[in-house]
Design an enzyme around this catalytic site. Structure first.
Site, PDB file in Angstrom:
ATOM      1  N   ASN A   1      -6.556   6.595   3.982  1.00 53.38           N
ATOM      2  CA  ASN A   1      -7.964   6.907   3.719  1.00 53.38           C
ATOM      3  C   ASN A   1      -8.303   8.382   3.856  1.00 53.38           C
ATOM      4  OD1 ASN A   1      -8.108   4.172   3.419  1.00 53.38           O
ATOM      5  ND2 ASN A   1      -9.562   3.817   5.076  1.00 53.38           N
TER       6      ASN A   1
ATOM      7  N   ASP B   1      -0.822   2.709  -5.418  1.00 59.16           N
ATOM      8  CA  ASP B   1      -0.782   1.276  -5.693  1.00 59.16           C
ATOM      9  C   ASP B   1      -2.038   0.852  -6.450  1.00 59.16           C
ATOM     10  OD1 ASP B   1      -1.798   1.926  -2.850  1.00 59.16           O
ATOM     11  OD2 ASP B   1      -2.741   0.001  -3.285  1.00 59.16           O
TER      12      ASP B   1
ATOM     13  N   HIS C   1       0.819  -1.207   0.000  1.00 53.25           N
ATOM     14  CA  HIS C   1       0.000   0.000   0.000  1.00 53.25           C
ATOM     15  C   HIS C   1       0.859   1.267   0.000  1.00 53.25           C
ATOM     16  CE1 HIS C   1      -4.104   1.017  -0.153  1.00 53.25           C
ATOM     17  NE2 HIS C   1      -4.358   1.264   1.105  1.00 53.25           N
TER      18      HIS C   1
ATOM     19  N   ASN D   1      -9.297   3.715  -1.671  1.00 56.12           N
ATOM     20  CA  ASN D   1      -9.786   4.651  -0.657  1.00 56.12           C
ATOM     21  C   ASN D   1      -8.980   5.941  -0.590  1.00 56.12           C
ATOM     22  OD1 ASN D   1     -11.968   3.093   0.195  1.00 56.12           O
ATOM     23  ND2 ASN D   1     -10.718   1.926   1.639  1.00 56.12           N
TER      24      ASN D   1
END
Length: 219
Positions: free
Chosen positions: A85, A110, A38, A131
């Site tokens: 997020n 990513d 991530h 997100n």
């Protein structure tokens, strides 16, 4: 140690032409998340900064921040520290502070829909259920007219939870492919700074397309 300095916008306003680029890499802050799938957006920022001799030594707009000149063009680099997020809480104010149109913003993130180590440069698009990108678009008031560099990490194996997959570190083979991809990304970004998104994307994405054919997905 990072110095908490507020960057003087005269770096941008004093330079009438060309307009600066803002590169934003998405990821999660802290040692716990270093090396995870991530965080490849952070890795892309770090690789580019190192290649251009840009120090990421300032905290600004909830991001680790750096600035430099690439081929005569001002470039602003940011790694939001808000957690993935909430990435828009940093990228939105950054673009607003420097009064940049969104066609001078490029977000690195990513992407599980691309094979590991394959990159794709796009002038605009949606969030793809990412997100971090959802937050960025939200804080750009729903405007999606900004470029993004998608960095392939491959799909989760079997029935693995995608969230767990994202927070895993790369194995040695996958890391090697990511490292190669990031170096290729640096070349594409340098071309983008001088030639713009559309022209640089055509050649870069063609090269990456053939790379896609040759590379099997590595998780």
């Amino acid at each position: 140690m990072l110095s908490k300095l507020y960057f003087n916008r005269r770096f941008c306003t004093a330079i009438q032409s060309p307009r600066p680029w803002l590169f934003v890499g998405l990821g999660n802050p802290g040692d716990k998340f270093k090396g995870t799938r991530h965080n490849v957006g952070f890795n892309m920022i770090d690789t580019f900064a190192e290649s251009q001799g840009i120090d990421m030594d300032t905290v600004f707009c909830k991001a680790i921040f750096g600035k430099g000149i690439v081929d005569g063009v001002p470039v602003l680099l940011a790694k939001p520290q808000t957690y993935m997020n909430l990435s828009g809480e940093s990228s939105g104010p950054l673009a607003a502070y420097f009064k940049l149109p969104l066609n001078r913003v490029l977000v690195f993130h990513d992407d599980m829909d691309l094979p590991c180590g394959v990159l794709r440069l796009q002038p605009k698009g949606g969030h793809g259920s990412h997100n971090g990108m959802k937050s960025v678009i939200h804080h750009f008031r729903g405007n999606r007219e900004f470029a993004r560099l998608r960095i392939g990490i491959g799909k989760p194996p079997g029935q693995m939870d995608p969230k767990a997959f994202l927070l895993q570190k790369f194995n040695a083979t996958a890391q090697e492919r990511i490292d190669v991809g990031l170096k290729e990304g640096v070349v594409a970004l340098k071309e983008l700074v001088s030639k713009g998104v559309e022209e640089s994307a055509r050649s870069f994405n063609t090269d990456q397309k053939y790379k896609h054919i040759k590379i099997s997905v590595v998780n």
